[in-house]
Design an enzyme around this catalytic site. Structure first.
Site, PDB file in Angstrom:
ATOM      1  N   THR A  25      -0.221   0.780  -4.405  1.00 43.65           N
ATOM      2  CA  THR A  25      -0.518   0.748  -5.835  1.00 43.65           C
ATOM      3  C   THR A  25      -0.135  -0.604  -6.422  1.00 43.65           C
ATOM      4  OG1 THR A  25      -0.381   3.126  -6.137  1.00 43.65           O
ATOM      5  CG2 THR A  25       0.193   1.784  -8.045  1.00 43.65           C
ATOM      6  N   GLN A  97      -8.436   5.851  -1.133  1.00 43.97           N
ATOM      7  CA  GLN A  97      -7.509   6.974  -1.147  1.00 43.97           C
ATOM      8  C   GLN A  97      -7.729   7.818  -2.406  1.00 43.97           C
ATOM      9  OE1 GLN A  97      -3.345   6.707  -2.034  1.00 43.97           O
ATOM     10  NE2 GLN A  97      -2.790   7.667  -0.098  1.00 43.97           N
ATOM     11  N   HIS A 177      -5.149  11.926  -0.435  1.00 42.25           N
ATOM     12  CA  HIS A 177      -3.715  11.684  -0.641  1.00 42.25           C
ATOM     13  C   HIS A 177      -3.019  13.023  -0.885  1.00 42.25           C
ATOM     14  CE1 HIS A 177       0.002   9.885  -1.598  1.00 42.25           C
ATOM     15  NE2 HIS A 177      -0.330   9.090  -2.595  1.00 42.25           N
ATOM     16  N   ASN A 180       3.638  12.223  -1.028  1.00 38.70           N
ATOM     17  CA  ASN A 180       4.418  11.548  -2.077  1.00 38.70           C
ATOM     18  C   ASN A 180       4.560  12.303  -3.403  1.00 38.70           C
ATOM     19  OD1 ASN A 180       4.823   9.611  -0.215  1.00 38.70           O
ATOM     20  ND2 ASN A 180       3.438   8.087  -1.105  1.00 38.70           N
ATOM     21  N   TYR A 182       2.457  14.138  -5.169  1.00 35.33           N
ATOM     22  CA  TYR A 182       1.347  14.284  -6.111  1.00 35.33           C
ATOM     23  C   TYR A 182       0.744  15.690  -6.002  1.00 35.33           C
ATOM     24  CZ  TYR A 182       2.333   9.416  -6.816  1.00 35.33           C
ATOM     25  OH  TYR A 182       2.994   8.257  -7.116  1.00 35.33           O
ATOM     26  N   ARG A 229      -3.385  11.969   4.206  1.00 33.54           N
ATOM     27  CA  ARG A 229      -2.029  11.421   4.241  1.00 33.54           C
ATOM     28  C   ARG A 229      -1.024  12.499   3.882  1.00 33.54           C
ATOM     29  NH1 ARG A 229       1.066   6.328   1.254  1.00 33.54           N
ATOM     30  NH2 ARG A 229       1.570   5.329   3.228  1.00 33.54           N
ATOM     31  N   ASN A 237       9.039  11.274  -5.869  1.00 34.18           N
ATOM     32  CA  ASN A 237       8.531  12.075  -6.988  1.00 34.18           C
ATOM     33  C   ASN A 237       9.065  13.509  -7.019  1.00 34.18           C
ATOM     34  OD1 ASN A 237       7.007  10.054  -8.363  1.00 34.18           O
ATOM     35  ND2 ASN A 237       5.553  10.131  -6.668  1.00 34.18           N
ATOM     36  N   GLY A 324       2.773  -1.600   5.000  1.00 29.97           N
ATOM     37  CA  GLY A 324       2.630  -1.687   3.553  1.00 29.97           C
ATOM     38  C   GLY A 324       3.061  -3.028   3.014  1.00 29.97           C
TER      39      GLY A 324
END
Ligand code: 8OZ
Length: 366
Positions: A25, A97, A177, A180, A182, A229, A237, A324
């Site tokens: 991001t 993604q 995605h 993480n 979400y 992913r 998060n 990354g």
């Protein structure tokens, strides 16, 4: 040389090497529309075997941060076309993604200033980014509302439409995605999913929304162009599952028959420690469960890899290794790994938001 630099296929994708640019991001898409600077940035990194774009919202409701791109409006498709065109011209491969943030959002980013949506009305103890007076600023996420069961088919359809839009935008495929913390990860995990309907409770129920999304997306564009992913134990998060091993093994067994391009697993805490003493997880067992269920695509590993660790992962059965932060600072990372360095150091101050500084101005080797 090493296998790392050899061509490989992942489902329908033919890759020139096993080095993947991880999704990163960067908050440089004002109004959620990809820019020409983004085309430059991704073109510079086209020697990666595969580029996975930064997380890209499938709907306005799926937006959770200022200036992240989307894939639900015609001008976004046009914006992405310049990105995919640039990467393909440079000989690269690129997937996007697909992202719905769920509760990791803020009223100011939501349609009509409404509440962000979630499996259950439980607020995440985490931050998002808004632009305040032109400056990216971290703020607490807003109180979410629980999605009603009749809203879920619409979300599945948003993923399907975004996958079709990705093809129209020239992408080689998509990555769903589901990591993480979400929306899809919020449904999977017990800490964020307290539902009592068909989408909460048992492992089968918590995995239902994600599996419906994967069915819809693979039917729309073909499994060989679809990756996923996962991050079984990340604390990112504010998500946690009481018993992640059987949850994720169930999930990958269901994914086996979908003939996916790849499964992409974040080992440990996203961007942090690979080992979490209070959250142990057996990744080889996860891969074995997928293979046993017919999973034939590539197994992609991520988190804190360097050349030595990457070679070790390949020798232990991984097919692709995602990098990354090294890709932020080293557009020609593949060549630098081949030569054993040197490597530019990434500047954290320019990770999120801003202009070309810390974005398209990292030097290549002579
Ligand atoms: C960093 C900042 C904002 C979003 C993720 C999409 O963690 C992200 C993200 C990372 O997957």
């Amino acid at each position: 040389m090493s296998e790392l630099f050899e061509p490989v296929s992942a489902g329908a994708l033919s890759l020139s090497n096993r080095i993947v640019m991880a999704p990163l991001t960067r908050n440089r898409a004002p109004g959620a529309v990809p820019t020409s600077a983004m085309a430059t940035y991704y073109r510079q990194r086209a020697s990666a075997g595969l580029i996975i774009t930064e997380a890209t919202a499938i709907s306005h409701q799926g937006q959770g941060y200022a200036d992240v791109p989307g894939l639900y409006a015609p001008e976004q498709v046009t914006g992405w076309q310049q990105v995919t065109g640039a990467v393909h011209e440079a000989g690269g491969r690129i997937v996007t993604q697909l992202w719905h943030v769920g509760r990791v959002s803020h009223n100011e980013l939501q349609p009509g200033g409404g509440a962000p949506v979630a499996p259950s009305a439980i607020r995440a103890n985490t931050k998002t980014v808004l632009i305040r007076g032109g400056v990216p600023t971290f703020v607490d996420t807003s109180e979410p509302r629980a999605l009603s069961i009749d809203e879920l088919p619409g979300i599945v359809d948003d993923y399907r439409r975004a996958a079709l839009a990705a093809v129209e935008a020239g992408f080689d495929g998509v990555e769903v995605h589901a990591a993480n913390g979400y929306l899809l990860d919020q449904f999977l995990k017990t800490g964020s999913n307290h539902r009592t309907d068909a989408y909460g409770g048992s492992i089968e129920n918590r995995a239902r929304l994600l599996l419906e999304v994967m069915q819809a997306v693979t039917q729309a564009i073909g499994g060989g162009r679809v990756g996923i992913r996962l991050s079984p134990v990340t604390p990112a998060n504010d998500v946690v599952d009481a018993d992640p091993q059987p949850l994720f093994e169930y999930l990958v067994r269901q994914l086996g028959p979908l003939e996916l391009a790849y499964v992409h697993v974040i080992e440990g805490a996203t961007g942090g420690p690979r080992e979490l003493p209070d959250r142990p997880f057996d990744y080889p067992a996860l891969r074995a469960a997928w293979r046993a269920a017919g999973g034939q695509g590539a197994w992609m590993v991520n988190n804190g890899y360097d050349l030595t660790l990457a070679r070790q992962a390949l020798s232990e059965g991984a097919d692709l290794v995602a990098f990354g932060k090294p890709f932020i600072a080293n557009p020609d990372l593949v060549e630098r790994l081949r030569r054993g360095g040197p490597f530019n150091a990434p500047d954290r101050r320019t990770f999120y938001g801003g202009g070309e500084q810390g974005y398209t101005d990292y030097p290549m080797l002579a």
